[in-house]
Design an enzyme around this catalytic site. Structure first.
Site, short mmCIF file in Angstrom:
data_model
loop_
_atom_site.label_atom_id
_atom_site.label_comp_id
_atom_site.label_asym_id
_atom_site.label_seq_id
_atom_site.Cartn_x
_atom_site.Cartn_y
_atom_site.Cartn_z
N GLU A 55 1.19 -1.24 -0.16
CA GLU A 55 0.24 0.42 -0.17
C GLU A 55 1.19 1.79 0.09
O GLU A 55 2.51 1.35 0.80
CB GLU A 55 -1.14 0.76 1.42
CG GLU A 55 0.04 -0.08 3.19
CD GLU A 55 -1.10 -0.10 3.27
OE1 GLU A 55 -2.63 -0.73 3.62
OE2 GLU A 55 -1.00 0.53 4.79
N HIS A 109 -4.81 2.82 7.02
CA HIS A 109 -3.88 2.33 8.46
C HIS A 109 -2.79 3.89 8.94
O HIS A 109 -2.71 4.71 7.86
CB HIS A 109 -2.69 1.16 7.70
CG HIS A 109 -3.77 -0.18 7.93
ND1 HIS A 109 -3.05 -1.06 6.28
CD2 HIS A 109 -4.42 -0.73 8.48
CE1 HIS A 109 -3.52 -1.82 6.61
NE2 HIS A 109 -4.75 -2.17 8.19
N LEU A 157 8.64 -2.35 -8.33
CA LEU A 157 8.22 -3.55 -8.64
C LEU A 157 8.04 -4.34 -10.33
O LEU A 157 8.87 -5.24 -10.19
CB LEU A 157 7.04 -3.81 -8.00
CG LEU A 157 7.21 -3.89 -5.68
CD1 LEU A 157 5.71 -3.72 -5.88
CD2 LEU A 157 8.32 -4.59 -5.59
N ASP A 197 9.29 -3.59 -12.93
CA ASP A 197 10.88 -3.06 -13.37
C ASP A 197 11.61 -4.05 -12.75
O ASP A 197 13.13 -4.33 -13.46
CB ASP A 197 11.75 -1.34 -13.08
CG ASP A 197 10.95 -0.52 -13.99
OD1 ASP A 197 10.05 -0.68 -14.75
OD2 ASP A 197 10.38 0.76 -13.09
N ALA A 230 8.61 -7.91 -11.02
CA ALA A 230 7.44 -9.08 -10.32
C ALA A 230 6.68 -8.48 -11.23
O ALA A 230 6.51 -8.09 -11.92
CB ALA A 230 6.86 -7.61 -8.89
N SER A 289 -3.87 -2.69 -12.95
CA SER A 289 -4.90 -2.24 -11.85
C SER A 289 -5.50 -3.05 -10.91
O SER A 289 -5.34 -4.47 -10.64
CB SER A 289 -6.83 -1.79 -12.60
OG SER A 289 -7.04 -2.61 -13.45
#
Length: 608
Positions: free
Chosen positions: A231, A273, A292, A294, A297, A302
């Site tokens: 997040e 949070h 991530l 690049d 992953a 979306s």
């Protein structure tokens, strides 16, 4: 930080700060998974010891309760997980106590809002001692088919729907506990399910990071692919980016960082949070997702596409032969709690107690249907309350007043009568109020204060059968029974009991009828002709007048009157009244600091 699997089918935990529901959910999960032993070995409740009863399947078990962390760890050396449900005020101290125990490997801190300085100390101690902290602000974690922490994954229905009762092939880590439940469901729909899932917590400084757990998953052979939900806010995801770039992770990682909508707001937005607040471009969800992507992953465009890329990644691994999908198994049926089944209308169960005099289920207690507020607002007295609780109806005011007079007149009769004497001796022995009171009450019976019921029974029977006083007294004499309510140790025909006179005067003024009292007076006239001390005593007066109250008020039928006399209502008046005096004697002796009572020798006849 641990480098492999945290939990297994034999993992046991210590649960800090007893909460019935999450512990029961853990035990239900154990049963669902076919565990042979419960995952909760012991409970820690500061200041309390003993056992708590819970269910393990259909079997009711007793889980030990300990007052300290140290005692619990000593009693259960194989329990290596500490689940902390303490509040944010005390969570840090109790967690540190647990981390310092050699038997504890993993500490899960559920509370959010733990002071950041405390959290940093916990993290430093855990890392230097090769221990794991999950949280703060976490729902916990789960190893499918083996072990779960507290409320992780929610209800049993959700656990079954997410196939968490058996292990899958996916390792999952998230900051959010709520979104973990969502992803468990998503992953179960498009893969063979979770192997292990962890919610690291949403505070700014989590005890363990996303990359810590991803690196662990990489070392677990049963985990074939990894799903990560981050997040916005903080830079935790960048440690995962570096691990990917350095080749430390050789399993497919599907990741998404939520919070891309933050850019739609003109000012900075604090999400749910404490850590979910972007502090700059690098902490934005868009920047993290791109980093991530690049680093290698699999990152969707979306959140809506997250499920699709998870599915595609899993299916590719299946095609490559790297995953053999887990065969489905049917989990056992969790026995339903009786209360839940009753509420849902599935079963009916008999009650164990019947009550007709009071009800505390509403906003305020009711006495015989009369709300407590009405009792106070309408100026009810003690007599009115007794009429509601004993007779289940509001009696006329003169009846309630008569009850109150009886209580006042019978409250005490000095320190020399047997009840008061017993209470005084007990109080002087250092016993508590209840013990002293009961010792006095236990003397009440046929010879002391307990003759009211018998007086009412015999006077009623004799009057109703039309016996003359002579026939009544002589028939009792033939049976060897003293006439209850007649006779006094002190009072005489020329020195009547003032209490009896007061009661008779009140009744003649207010009662519609005093036929039973007049009959008792006629009996007294006859007995006085035999002996001057055979006067009508207070027991006889109350017994006969209560018959007049019941019969004359028009609120009781014959059957009810007979039942009231038979059950022992009238002796209840004496017990209630005399309790006032016995309590007074207890307080009096304690206030005077009287020593232990010893009866004098000279007052005892020693004989063979």
């Amino acid at each position: 930080m641990a480098t492999g699997q945290l939990f297994s089918r034999t993992t046991q935990a210590l649960f800090y700060n007893y909460k019935q529901l999450p512990i029961q959910r853990m035990l239900d999960f154990d049963f669902l998974c076919g565990r042979e032993t419960p995952s909760v070995a012991g409970i820690i409740n500061p200041g309390a010891e003993g056992f708590q009863k819970l269910f393990f399947g259909q079997e009711e078990i007793a889980i030990p309760v300990h007052s300290t962390v140290e005692a619990a760890c000593a009693a259960h050396p194989t329990a290596d997980v500490f689940i902390n449900f303490a509040s944010f005020r005390s969570a840090a101290a109790s967690s540190m106590s647990a981390l310092k125990q050699p038997t504890i490997r993993v500490v899960a801190i559920i509370a959010e809002g733990v002071p950041e300085s405390d959290t940093k100390q916990l993290i430093a101690y855990a890392r230097s001692n090769n221990k794991v902290v999950v949280g703060p602000a976490t729902v916990g974690g789960i190893q499918a088919g083996a072990f779960k922490i507290g409320d992780t994954a929610g209800t049993i229905d959700n656990i079954i729907q997410c196939k968490l009762y058996r292990p899958g092939s996916v390792g999952f880590v998230s900051k959010s506990g709520g979104m973990s439940n969502e992803l468990y469901n998503t992953i179960a729909r498009v893969t063979d399910g979770i192997y292990e899932g962890i919610a690291i917590g949403g505070d700014v400084f989590p005890g363990s990071t996303l990359s810590d757990h991803v690196l662990r998953f990489n070392n677990i052979p049963q985990v074939k692919m990894i799903v990560v939900l981050g997040e916005l806010g903080g830079r935790d995801e960048y440690s995962l980016v570096e691990a990917l770039k350095q080749g430390k992770v050789n399993k497919p990682v599907v990741a998404w960082v939520s919070g891309t909508c933050a850019r739609l707001f003109k000012s900075e937005v604090q999400f749910g949070h404490a850590g979910a607040k972007s502090g700059g471009e690098l902490e934005s969800a868009q920047a993290k997702n791109q980093a991530l992507r690049d680093a290698g992953a699999v990152v969707p465009t979306s959140y809506e596409a997250f499920e699709t890329v998870i599915k595609e990644t899993f299916e590719k691994l299946v095609e490559e032969g790297k995953i053999t999908p887990v065969k489905e198994v049917k989990p056992p049926q969790i026995p339903e709690d009786l209360n839940t089944a009753i509420k849902s209308g599935k079963v009916r169960a008999p009650t164990h107690i019947i009550s007709t005099i009071s009800d505390d289920r509403g906003e305020e207690p009711c006495y015989a249907g009369v709300p407590m507020s009405s009792i106070v607002e309408q100026g009810y007295g003690v007599g009115d309350v007794i009429s509601l609780l004993w007779f289940k109806r509001s009696l006329p005011r003169y009846c309630a007043h008569f009850i109150e007079i009886c209580i006042m007149l019978c409250a005490d009769h000095g320190p020399c009568v047997s009840g008061a004497h017993n209470t005084i001796v007990t109080a002087r022995a250092g016993k508590d109020l209840v013990s002293s009171l009961v010792s006095g009450l236990l003397t009440i019976g046929p010879r002391f204060g307990g003759a009211i019921d018998d007086a009412a029974r015999y006077f009623k029977d004799a009057y109703d059968r039309g016996l003359t006083p002579y026939e009544f007294v002589e028939s009792m004499k033939k049976k060897g029974i003293r006439v209850p309510g007649i006779g006094h140790r002190i009072k005489r025909g020329d020195n009547r009991d003032k209490r009896v006179e007061l009661l008779q005067r009140f009744a003649r003024t207010h009662f519609p009828s005093v036929k039973y009292m007049e009959y008792a007076v006629e009996v007294e006239t006859y007995t006085l002709s035999k002996a001057n001390n055979l006067v009508l005593n207070v027991d006889g007066a109350i017994g006969s007048l209560f018959l007049d109250l019941l019969a004359g008020s028009g609120m009781f039928n014959k059957q009810e009157i007979d039942e009231i006399v038979e059950i022992g209502y009238l002796n209840g008046l004496f017990v209630l009244a005399r309790s006032i005096g016995l309590i007074g004697h207890t307080f009096d002796q304690k206030r005077l600091k009287q020593p232990l009572y010893r009866h004098p020798w000279e007052d005892v006849l020693y004989t063979k």
